[in-house]
Design a protein around this motif. Structure first.
Motif, mmCIF file in Angstrom:
data_model
loop_
_atom_site.group_PDB
_atom_site.id
_atom_site.type_symbol
_atom_site.label_atom_id
_atom_site.label_comp_id
_atom_site.label_asym_id
_atom_site.label_seq_id
_atom_site.Cartn_x
_atom_site.Cartn_y
_atom_site.Cartn_z
ATOM 1 N N VAL A 61 0.872 -1.182 0.000
ATOM 2 C CA VAL A 61 0.000 0.000 0.000
ATOM 3 C C VAL A 61 0.903 1.224 0.000
ATOM 4 N N LYS A 62 0.493 2.266 -0.700
ATOM 5 C CA LYS A 62 1.197 3.543 -0.663
ATOM 6 C C LYS A 62 0.299 4.551 0.054
ATOM 7 N N TYR A 63 0.767 4.996 1.228
ATOM 8 C CA TYR A 63 0.022 6.050 1.920
ATOM 9 C C TYR A 63 0.591 7.389 1.475
ATOM 10 N N GLU A 64 -0.295 8.279 0.983
ATOM 11 C CA GLU A 64 0.159 9.521 0.350
ATOM 12 C C GLU A 64 -0.407 10.769 1.046
ATOM 13 N N PHE A 65 0.452 11.755 1.160
ATOM 14 C CA PHE A 65 0.044 13.132 1.459
ATOM 15 C C PHE A 65 0.459 13.964 0.255
ATOM 16 N N ILE A 66 -0.456 14.783 -0.276
ATOM 17 C CA ILE A 66 -0.167 15.565 -1.469
ATOM 18 C C ILE A 66 -0.570 17.016 -1.223
ATOM 19 N N ARG A 67 0.406 17.884 -1.360
ATOM 20 C CA ARG A 67 0.184 19.330 -1.182
ATOM 21 C C ARG A 67 0.094 19.969 -2.555
ATOM 22 N N MET A 68 -1.006 20.683 -2.832
ATOM 23 C CA MET A 68 -1.239 21.293 -4.144
ATOM 24 C C MET A 68 -1.515 22.789 -3.992
ATOM 25 N N PRO A 69 -0.454 23.602 -4.005
ATOM 26 C CA PRO A 69 -0.629 25.033 -3.752
ATOM 27 C C PRO A 69 -1.113 25.829 -4.952
ATOM 28 N N ASP A 70 -1.040 25.240 -6.165
ATOM 29 C CA ASP A 70 -1.356 25.997 -7.381
ATOM 30 C C ASP A 70 -2.005 25.044 -8.383
ATOM 31 N N SER A 71 -3.328 24.924 -8.320
ATOM 32 C CA SER A 71 -4.054 23.969 -9.141
ATOM 33 C C SER A 71 -5.126 24.689 -9.941
ATOM 34 N N SER A 72 -5.008 24.668 -11.269
ATOM 35 C CA SER A 72 -5.954 25.402 -12.102
ATOM 36 C C SER A 72 -7.368 24.887 -11.886
ATOM 37 N N GLY A 73 -8.274 25.809 -11.573
ATOM 38 C CA GLY A 73 -9.672 25.462 -11.373
ATOM 39 C C GLY A 73 -10.011 24.964 -9.987
ATOM 40 N N PHE A 74 -9.013 24.439 -9.264
ATOM 41 C CA PHE A 74 -9.271 23.854 -7.945
ATOM 42 C C PHE A 74 -8.670 24.662 -6.801
ATOM 43 N N GLY A 75 -7.661 25.494 -7.089
ATOM 44 C CA GLY A 75 -7.119 26.358 -6.058
ATOM 45 C C GLY A 75 -5.954 25.760 -5.292
ATOM 46 N N ASP A 76 -5.956 25.991 -3.992
ATOM 47 C CA ASP A 76 -4.863 25.636 -3.087
ATOM 48 C C ASP A 76 -5.424 24.651 -2.065
ATOM 49 N N TYR A 77 -4.916 23.410 -2.068
ATOM 50 C CA TYR A 77 -5.476 22.417 -1.154
ATOM 51 C C TYR A 77 -4.499 21.284 -0.905
ATOM 52 N N THR A 78 -4.867 20.401 0.009
ATOM 53 C CA THR A 78 -4.070 19.232 0.377
ATOM 54 C C THR A 78 -4.980 18.027 0.419
ATOM 55 N N GLU A 79 -4.415 16.851 0.073
ATOM 56 C CA GLU A 79 -5.189 15.624 0.180
ATOM 57 C C GLU A 79 -4.324 14.510 0.745
ATOM 58 N N SER A 80 -4.984 13.451 1.199
ATOM 59 C CA SER A 80 -4.284 12.327 1.803
ATOM 60 C C SER A 80 -5.105 11.066 1.589
ATOM 61 N N GLY A 81 -4.420 9.934 1.429
ATOM 62 C CA GLY A 81 -5.158 8.691 1.267
ATOM 63 C C GLY A 81 -4.259 7.533 0.875
ATOM 64 N N GLN A 82 -4.904 6.427 0.483
ATOM 65 C CA GLN A 82 -4.199 5.178 0.198
ATOM 66 C C GLN A 82 -4.349 4.773 -1.261
ATOM 67 N N VAL A 83 -3.232 4.372 -1.859
ATOM 68 C CA VAL A 83 -3.168 3.913 -3.233
ATOM 69 C C VAL A 83 -2.533 2.526 -3.231
ATOM 70 N N ILE A 84 -3.107 1.598 -3.990
ATOM 71 C CA ILE A 84 -2.696 0.202 -3.929
ATOM 72 C C ILE A 84 -2.140 -0.248 -5.279
ATOM 73 N N PRO A 85 -0.893 -0.727 -5.327
ATOM 74 C CA PRO A 85 -0.360 -1.277 -6.579
ATOM 75 C C PRO A 85 -1.193 -2.478 -7.045
ATOM 76 N N VAL A 86 -1.572 -2.471 -8.327
ATOM 77 C CA VAL A 86 -2.407 -3.534 -8.895
ATOM 78 C C VAL A 86 -1.942 -3.818 -10.322
ATOM 79 N N THR A 87 -2.529 -4.870 -10.895
ATOM 80 C CA THR A 87 -2.390 -5.108 -12.331
ATOM 81 C C THR A 87 -3.785 -5.236 -12.931
#
Length: 269
Positions: A61-87
């Motif tokens: 499992v990949k646990y992620e924190f992502i900081r997005m200070p400059d996002s067109s249309g969405f603004g300035d925000y942060t997200e966090s969650g889990q991503v799972i390697p698959v095929t």
């Protein structure tokens, strides 16, 4: 407003005051803290929908924190969650299992367009002296904490680029107005025009806490494998339907025609 105007202007709810802009969506200085860990293979298999496949011998499992200070249309925000390697059909990618954000526009847009599993939360990604720190709170409750030594070691930028450019998979669920399912689809998407500005590793830690509505601990941390801190510019590409669950069930449930039954009898004879 006439019918053509409705059709031409409709891309987000509400019609006359859209929640988010039209794409494409470009992200500048998007910052990732990614902790890769091993988890319980049975719990992983129970949470990942077929036809995606997980590696039962190396359940990551990949646990992620992502900081997005400059996002067109969405603004300035942060997200966090889990991503799972698959095929999927022999191709390697990642299934997005959970996401928690602090901005309504990308939460609504991500769910409505692609089917990202987004819920509102309170994530943050900051630097505390010599440590980069990610924290996720759901309401007032702390549910995830990740720490890594700040820019201890450089990572191969080409490997970081390949990680961000790998296909992602989402389960898009759209109800009909009567509450039944209108769409149930496996969506594939990619990040495009990726420019890696920096990539680092270091000593890493991760702690997940139990929460009824933010159940990140359902995929427990058994062993931490690695950590990565990446800074990049990228465009979030639009998606396409890789598998339609409802079409598949309709095909399976479709009544056989007279011609089909005649052919079956002939083959049996």
């Amino acid at each position: 407003m006439n019918i053509n105007d409705v059709k031409n202007n409709a891309h987000s709810i509400p019609l006359t005051s859209p929640t988010y802009s039209r794409g494409p969506y470009r992200f500048i200085n998007r910052e990732f803290l990614i902790v890769t860990y091993r988890t319980d293979p049975k719990k992983l298999r129970d949470l990942v929908p077929e036809p995606l496949e997980v590696d039962m011998e190396n359940p990551l499992v990949k646990y992620e924190f992502i900081r997005m200070p400059d996002s067109s249309g969405f603004g300035d925000y942060t997200e966090s969650g889990q991503v799972i390697p698959v095929t999927f059909q022999g191709r390697r990618g990642a299934y997005v299992h959970s996401m928690y954000l602090d901005d309504h526009a990308p939460t609504a847009g991500g769910r409505e367009i692609w089917g990202f599993p987004k819920k509102m939360g309170h994530p943050c990604l900051t630097v505390d002296a010599d440590t980069i720190v990610g924290e996720l709170r759901y309401g007032k409750v702390l549910v995830a904490t990740a720490t890594m030594g700040y820019k201890f070691e450089s990572l191969d930028k080409s490997a970081a680029k390949a990680t961000l450019e790998a296909p992602g998979f989402l389960l898009k669920i759209s109800p009909h107005v009567d509450g039944s399912l209108r769409a149930l689809e496996l969506v594939e998407y990619r990040c495009e025009d990726v420019e890696i500005k920096g990539a680092w590793s270091g000593p890493v830690g991760l702690e997940l806490c139990s929460h009824a509505l933010a159940p990140v601990k359902d995929l427990p941390v058994l062993e931490i494998v690695s950590g990565a801190h990446i800074l990049a510019d990228l465009t979030l590409g639009m998606g396409h339907v890789a598998y339609d669950y409802l079409a598949d069930s309709q095909r399976q449930a479709a009544p056989r025609s007279v011609h089909d039954r005649v052919r079956e009898v002939a083959v049996a004879a």
